[in-house]
Design a protein around this motif. Structure first.
Motif, short mmCIF file in Angstrom:
data_model
loop_
_atom_site.label_atom_id
_atom_site.label_comp_id
_atom_site.label_asym_id
_atom_site.label_seq_id
_atom_site.Cartn_x
_atom_site.Cartn_y
_atom_site.Cartn_z
N GLU A 59 0.73 -1.14 -0.06
CA GLU A 59 -0.02 0.12 -0.19
C GLU A 59 0.82 1.08 -0.05
O GLU A 59 0.58 2.27 -0.53
CB GLU A 59 -1.00 -0.07 1.36
N VAL A 60 2.14 1.20 0.76
CA VAL A 60 2.77 2.53 0.78
C VAL A 60 3.53 2.42 -0.62
O VAL A 60 3.81 3.42 -1.18
CB VAL A 60 3.93 2.08 1.93
N CYS A 61 3.94 1.27 -1.19
CA CYS A 61 5.06 1.50 -2.29
C CYS A 61 4.33 1.59 -3.69
O CYS A 61 4.94 2.37 -4.68
CB CYS A 61 5.86 0.16 -2.55
N LYS A 62 2.79 1.45 -3.64
CA LYS A 62 2.20 1.45 -5.07
C LYS A 62 1.98 2.74 -5.49
O LYS A 62 1.59 2.86 -6.62
CB LYS A 62 1.00 0.48 -5.04
N ALA A 63 2.07 3.66 -4.29
CA ALA A 63 1.78 5.18 -4.71
C ALA A 63 2.99 5.74 -5.56
O ALA A 63 2.70 6.65 -6.30
CB ALA A 63 1.53 6.13 -3.38
N HIS A 64 3.92 5.09 -5.89
CA HIS A 64 4.95 5.60 -6.48
C HIS A 64 5.24 4.80 -7.96
O HIS A 64 6.40 5.10 -8.62
CB HIS A 64 6.20 5.60 -5.79
N GLY A 65 4.24 3.80 -8.22
CA GLY A 65 4.41 2.88 -9.46
C GLY A 65 4.09 1.61 -9.25
O GLY A 65 3.02 1.29 -8.41
N ASN A 66 4.08 0.78 -10.40
CA ASN A 66 3.33 -0.36 -10.48
C ASN A 66 4.41 -1.40 -9.76
O ASN A 66 5.38 -1.82 -10.40
CB ASN A 66 3.26 -0.75 -11.90
N VAL A 67 3.88 -1.88 -8.68
CA VAL A 67 4.70 -2.93 -8.06
C VAL A 67 4.36 -4.35 -8.44
O VAL A 67 3.23 -4.85 -8.39
CB VAL A 67 4.48 -2.88 -6.54
#
Length: 927
Positions: free
Chosen positions: A784-792
Motif C-alpha cells: 500500500e505504501v509502495c504502489k503510490a510511486h509506481g506499479n509494484v
C-alpha cells in the motif's frame, strides 16, 4: 476568447443538471438537493486534490505519475486553461505517449475555429510527431490538414504532411498501409474535382491537369507495392482494377520482391503480436534481423517501434543512439534521438554524456551545450558517482575548446572556473545529498592539476591542487604520492620530486616499502652523498616504525584470538557440565541405552552450526545448504511449541527408520527441495501432494537430524524424467510462508562448482532494498505504501529460518524510473513509528570466511591439536591421553592418529592400558 468561451461552456455544462427540465430536477426537489450536495462535495474534493498535486509538482517536477493524475483530474473537471498549462509543463520535461498526445490534440481541435487557432494546432502536431514515431498521430495530422485545404497553399501543405508521414512510418509493416490508402484517397478526391463536366470536352489545360493527377496516383500505387506491407495483395488487386493499362513489369518485379521480404518479416511481426509487454526480446530479434539486411530506414523504424513501447529502457536508447552516431550521422536525427533519450530516462548519466558528445560532434553552439549540461545536473541522478562522470564529460568538452598556444583566453578562464565550480559542487551539493563525494580520490582535481602542469606550464597551481588532494585523506596511499611524483618528474624539478617522496615516506601507510624504494632510486641516480645518507636514514627509520606497528597489530590480533579461544573453551565446559548433570539424573539402569542416544544427540547439535557441512543421512548428494543463499533467510531454527512427549516419540520413530543411501543413477528423475520450514509437519505427505501435479512421485525422502528434527530439505524422486523437469517450474512456490527452492539433483562430489543462488547479487535498478521496517509490517501494508510511486510487481519480506521477519524487504517495480522515484519519495519515510531506509538493490559480493593464517608457533604443533585445516573447532585431541607421547613434540599426524618417528626416540613406547570399545567410545565423547 475561444478559451474563455470554452471554460464558460464547461461551467454551464456542469450546472446544467440542476436546472435542466430533462434532468428531472423539478420533479423531485429533495433528490435534486441530495445530488447537488454530492456534486459539490465531489467538486471540493477534486479541487483539494488538484491543489495537492500542484504543490507536489512544485517540490518535484519530475514526478511522472503526478503529472498524469493532475492532467486526468483537470480534464475531468473541464479546467481547460489549467489543463493546457499542465500538459505544457509535462511535455517540457517528458516525451508524451501516443494516448496523451491524441487526447490533447482532440481537445484542441474541438476548440480551434479560427485560422490562428488552427495554426496553433499545427504547431502542436509538429511537437507530437517528434516525441515518438506513431502512425496514428501522423494519420490524424494528415486528416486534420485536409480540413484546411481551402486556404492558400492548402493542397501542397497536405501533400507535404503526407510525404513526411510516409518517410516516418510508411515502412511500418502492420500500420503503414493505412497512411498509403489515406494519401491515395486524398489524391483521388483531387482527381474527381479536376474532371470536366459530363458531355463537355476538356481543354488542353484541363487535360494536362488530369494526366498529372493520374500520374500522381499511379506513382503512389507503385511506391506502395515496392514496400513489404500487410495485405499488400489487396493493394495489388486494387491497382489492377483501378488502372486502365497493364501494370509495368518493373512494378510487378518490385512487388514480388517485397512479398518475399514480407514473408521474412512475418515471423517477427507474429512474435510481437503474441508476446506480452515489454516484448524486449522480440524487438531485439527483429532489430538484429534488420541490422543484417542493412537498410538504414528500416533499422531506424524498428528501433523507434521498440522505443515507443519501451521508452524507459536506457540500454535500448543507448544502442539506438550508438547506431545513429556511427552509421547515419544525420544531425537532426541524431540530436533528436539523444534529446528524447534523456527526457525519457533522465536518471541515466550515460545518456547525458552521449548527448553532450553528440552536440559537440555536430558543432552545436556552446551556449546550448552549456544549457544542456545544467539540465543534466538537475536530472536527479541516483548515485554520487554519476555527478562526477557528468562533470568530467563537461570539463573534457571545455578543455577541447581551449587554444593552449595562447597564454590566456576566454575559454581557458571558463575551463578553470568550471573546474573550481565542479570541486565546490561535489563538496556542497553531492556530499550533502549522498553523504559522500563520489570522488574520494579527487580525480577531477587530478585532471585539473594535469591541465595546469602539462598544458599551461603552471606547476605552482598544480602543486597547490595536489596539496589540497592530500589533505582530503589521500596522503596515506602510495599510489597517490607516486602520481604526484610522476607529474613533478615530468614537468617540475628534482627538488620538488625529493620533497614529495620524503613526505610520501612519512605519510604512506599501505605500501611504505614502495615509496621508500622510489626515493632511494631517485637519490641513487641524481642525489649527492648527503642526499643518499638522508634518504637511507629516513627510509630505515620509517620501515622500522612500520614493522613495529605491524608486530603490535599482530600481537593484538593474537590476543583477541586467544580470548576467543578461551571463551569457546568456557562454552564447551559449560556444555559438558550441563551434559554431566543430565547424566546424573538418570538413575534407572534400563535407561543406559537411551542415555547413550542422548549423548549422541548432544554431539549432533554441533551439526546445526553454520560452519558445519551437513550430509543428508548418508546420501551421496550434498544438500543445498552448501549453496549460496539470501543473507538472513536461513538463521538458526527455533524449537517449535508443543508438549515434549510427542516430540520424543517422533524423534524415536525417526531414528528407527533405516538409512536410505542415494542412488546417483536416479539424479535425472530426482529434484532437490530446500528452504522449507523446520517446523513443517509430515513433510513427506505434504510434498507428495504438492508435486503430484508434475507426475507420478515414487519417493519423498525428507532429511532429519539425529534428534529427529526436520532439516528443511528433501529429495523428491519421480517415475519419469519429464516430471522432474516440470517440477523445476515450482521453484520459489510459497510453502507455509517461505519460498520453496527446487533445483536439479546434482552430486557435488562430482560437480564441486555447482551452485544455485536464488536471488540476484548484482545491481538491480528496478528493485528496492528497504530496511528498518517494523516486524509487524505485512506484505499488504508495505504494498500500500509502495504502489503510490509506481506499479509494484513483487514484494519479498526477508525472514529467518523460523519464518520471523527481520525488518528487511525487496520491492520490485515495473521499471527503473518508478524505482528511482520511489527512492526519492520513500527514503526516510516513517512506517509505524519506524524510519525506513530505501535504496536501489545492490547486494554486496558474498565473501567466503577467511581462514586465519597459522603462526610459526602453531605450525610446530602436532596435527591432532591443529588438524589438517588449521585450528580445530573443539581444541581437543581425538586420541586418548594414555596413547599420547609427550616426549616427542614433533610428530607426524595421519588420519587423526599420532605416529612417533623411530629416529626421534630410541626408547620403546610404553604399552597402553587395554580398553574395551565401549571405554574408548566414552573417552572420545567425553568433553
Amino acid at each position: 476568447m475561444a478559451a474563455a468561451g470554452a471554460e464558460a461552456a464547461a461551467e454551464e455544462e456542469k450546472r446544467l443538471p440542476e436546472g435542466d427540465p430533462e434532468s428531472g430536477g423539478d420533479s423531485d426537489d429533495e433528490g435534486d438537493s441530495d445530488s447537488s450536495g454530492d456534486g459539490e462535495d465531489e467538486e471540493k474534493e477534486n479541487e483539494a486534490e488538484i491543489q495537492r498535486l500542484e504543490e507536489q509538482l512544485s517540490i518535484n517536477a519530475f514526478d511522472y505519475n503526478c503529472h498524469l493524475d493532475l492532467i486526468k483530474l483537470l480534464r475531468q473537471e473541464g479546467e481547460l486553461v489549467k489543463l493546457r498549462r499542465a500538459r505544457q509543463k509535462m511535455s517540457e520535461l517528458f516525451p508524451l505517449t501516443e494516448e496523451i498526445w491524441l487526447d490533447w490534440l482532440k481537445d484542441e481541435i474541438k476548440m480551434a475555429s479560427e485560422i490562428s487557432e488552427r495554426e496553433k494546432v499545427y504547431e502542436l502536431f509538429e511537437r507530437a510527431v517528434k516525441d515518438y514515431i506513431c502512425p496514428e498521430i501522423w494519420l490524424e495530422y494528415a486528416q486534420y490538414s485536409i480540413g484546411g485545404i481551402g486556404q492558400e497553399g492548402g493542397i501542397e501543405r497536405v501533400r507535404s504532411i503526407f510525404e513526411r508521414a510516409l518517410t516516418a512510418v510508411g515502412l511500418h509493416v502492420t500500420k503503414g498501409t493505412a497512411l498509403w490508402e489515406a494519401y491515395r484517397e486524398f489524391e483521388n478526391a483531387i482527381l474527381e474535382t479536376a474532371q470536366p463536366a459530363p458531355g463537355s470536352i476538356p481543354s488542353p489545360e484541363q487535360q494536362q491537369v488530369l494526366c498529372s493527377q493520374l500520374e500522381k496516383i499511379h506513382t503512389l500505387f507503385r511506391r506502395q507495392l515496392g514496400i513489404p506491407l500487410l495485405d499488400m495483395e489487396a493493394s495489388y488487386a486494387e491497382y489492377e482494377e483501378w488502372s486502365e493499362e497493364p501494370i509495368p513489369e518493373t512494378t510487378v518485379k518490385n512487388y514480388k520482391k517485397a512479398l518475399q521480404q514480407l514473408e521474412k518479416c512475418k515471423p517477427y511481426e507474429e512474435a510481437l503480436l503474441g508476446a506480452e509487454t515489454p516484448k524486449l526480446a522480440e524487438y531485439q530479434a527483429y532489430i538484429d534481423f534488420e541490422m543484417k539486411a542493412g537498410d538504414p530506414a528500416r533499422i531506424q523504424l524498428i528501433y523507434e517501434r521498440a522505443l515507443a513501447e519501451n521508452c524507459l529502457v536506457p540500454d535500448l536508447w543507448a544502442r539506438y543512439n550508438q547506431y545513429l552516431d556511427r552509421q547515419l550521422k544525420v544531425k537532426e536525427l541524431v540530436l533528436s534521438a539523444h534529446d528524447r533519450a534523456v527526457r525519457n530516462c533522465p536518471w541515466t548519466v550515460g545518456l547525458w554524456i552521449r548527448y553532450l558528445l553528440a552536440m559537440e560532434r555536430h558543432r552545436v553552439e556552446h551556449s546550448i551545450i552549456s544549457e544542456m549540461f545544467e539540465k543534466a545536473l538537475n536530472a536527479g541522478f541516483i548515485q554520487a558517482t554519476d555527478y562526477v562522470e557528468i562533470w568530467q564529460a563537461y570539463l573534457d568538452y571545455l578543455r577541447r575548446r581551449v587554444d593552449f598556444t595562447q597564454d590566456s583566453s576566454k575559454e581557458l578562464e571558463e575551463l578553470r572556473s568550471a573546474f573550481a565550480r565542479a570541486v565546490e559542487y561535489l563538496k556542497q551539493e553531492v556530499e550533502e545529498r549522498f553523504s559522500e563525494s563520489g570522488d574520494p580520490s579527487c580525480t577531477i582535481m587530478q585532471n585539473w592539476a594535469r591541465v595546469e602542469a602539462r598544458l599551461c606550464n603552471n606547476m605552482q597551481k598544480a602543486r597547490e591542487l595536489w596539496d589540497n588532494i592530500m589533505t582530503k585523506g589521500n596522503a596515506k596511499y602510495a599510489n597517490m604520492w607516486l602520481e604526484y611524483y610522476n607529474l613533478e618528474r615530468a614537468h617540475g624539478d628534482t627538488q620538488h620530486c625529493r620533497k614529495a617522496l620524503h613526505r610520501a615516506v612519512q605519510c604512506t601507510s599501505d605500501y611504505p616499502e614502495h615509496v621508500c624504494e622510489v626515493l632511494l632510486t631517485l637519490e641513487r641516480i641524481e642525489g649527492t652523498l648527503e642526499d643518499w645518507d638522508a634518504a637511507v636514514q629516513k627510509t630505515e627509520n620509517r620501515l622500522a616504525r612500520v614493522n613495529e606497528q605491524r608486530a603490535k597489530a599482530a600481537e593484538k590480533e593474537a590476543a583477541l584470538a586467544k580470548q576467543e579461544e578461551e571463551r569457546a573453551e568456557q562454552r564447551k565446559q559449560a556444555r559438558a557440565e550441563k551434559k554431566a548433570s543430565k547424566k546424573a539424573k538418570k538413575t534407572r539402569t534400563g535407561d543406559k541405552r537411551k542415555a547413550d542416544e542422548d549423548d549422541e544427540g548432544e554431539w549432533g547439535q554441533e551439526e546445526e552450526l553454520p560452519s558445519k557441512r551437513h550430509r543428508a543421512e548418508g546420501d551421496g548428494v550434498l544438500p543445498e545448504e552448501d549453496m549460496e543463499v539470501e543473507p538472513g533467510l536461513f538463521g538458526r531454527s527455533e524449537k517449535p511449541d508443543g508438549p515434549a512427549a510427542p516430540k520424543e516419540k517422533a524423534s524415536t520413530s525417526r531414528k528407527d527408520i533405516p538409512k536410505v543411501f542415494h542412488d546417483s543413477s536416479k539424479d535425472k528423475v530426482t529434484v532437490f527441495v530446500s528452504n522449507l520450514s523446520y517446523t513443517m509437519a509430515e513433510p513427506e505427505s505434504k510434498l507428495r501432494e504438492l508435486f503430484g501435479s508434475c507426475g507420478e512421485v515414487v519417493e519423498v525422502r525428507a532429511v532429519f537430524n539425529n534428534k529427529g528434527t526436520f532439516r528443511g530439505y528433501c529429495y523428491v524422486q519421480f517415475r519419469e524424467e519429464e516430471a522432474a523437469r516440470q517440477a523445476l517450474a515450482l521453484d520459489r512456490t510459497a510453502v507455509e510462508g517461505r519460498p520453496m527452492f527446487v533445483s536439479p539433483c546434482v552430486d557435488k562430489n562430482k560437480n564441486p562448482d555447482f551452485k544455485v543462488f536464488r536471488y540476484s547479487t548484482t545491481l538491480e535498478k528496478h528493485k528496492l532494498f528497504i530496511s528498518g521496517l517494523p516486524f509487524s509490517c505485512t506484505k499488504e501494508e508495505l504494498e500500500e505504501v509502495c504502489k503510490a510511486h509506481g506499479n509494484v510487481k513483487d514484494i519479498r519480506l526477508v525472514t529467518n529460518r523460523a519464518g520471523k521477519p527481520k525488518g528487511l524487504a525487496y520491492v520490485e517495480y515495473e521499471n527503473e524510473a518508478q524505482a528511482s522515484q520511489a527512492v526519492l519519495k520513500m527514503d526516510g519515510l516513517t512506517v509505524k513509528d519506524h524510519v525506513i531506509k530505501v535504496m536501489i538493490s545492490n547486494p554486496p559480493l558474498r565473501k567466503l570466511p577467511e581462514r586465519p593464517e597459522p603462526s610459526k608457533a602453531s605450525l610446530a604443533l602436532p596435527r591432532q591439536i591443529y588438524g589438517a585445516r588449521g585450528k580445530g573447532r573443539t581444541q581437543l585431541s581425538m586420541m586418548p591421553r594414555a596413547l599420547q607421547r609427550q616426549s616427542n613434540p614433533v610428530a607426524k599426524a595421519e588420519n587423526g592418529m599420532v605416529q612417533n618417528s623411530p629416529a626421534a626416540s630410541s626408547e620403546p613406547p610404553a604399552e597402553p592400558k587395554k580398553m574395551s570399545n565401549a571405554d574408548f567410545a566414552k573417552m572420545l565423547l567425553k568433553k
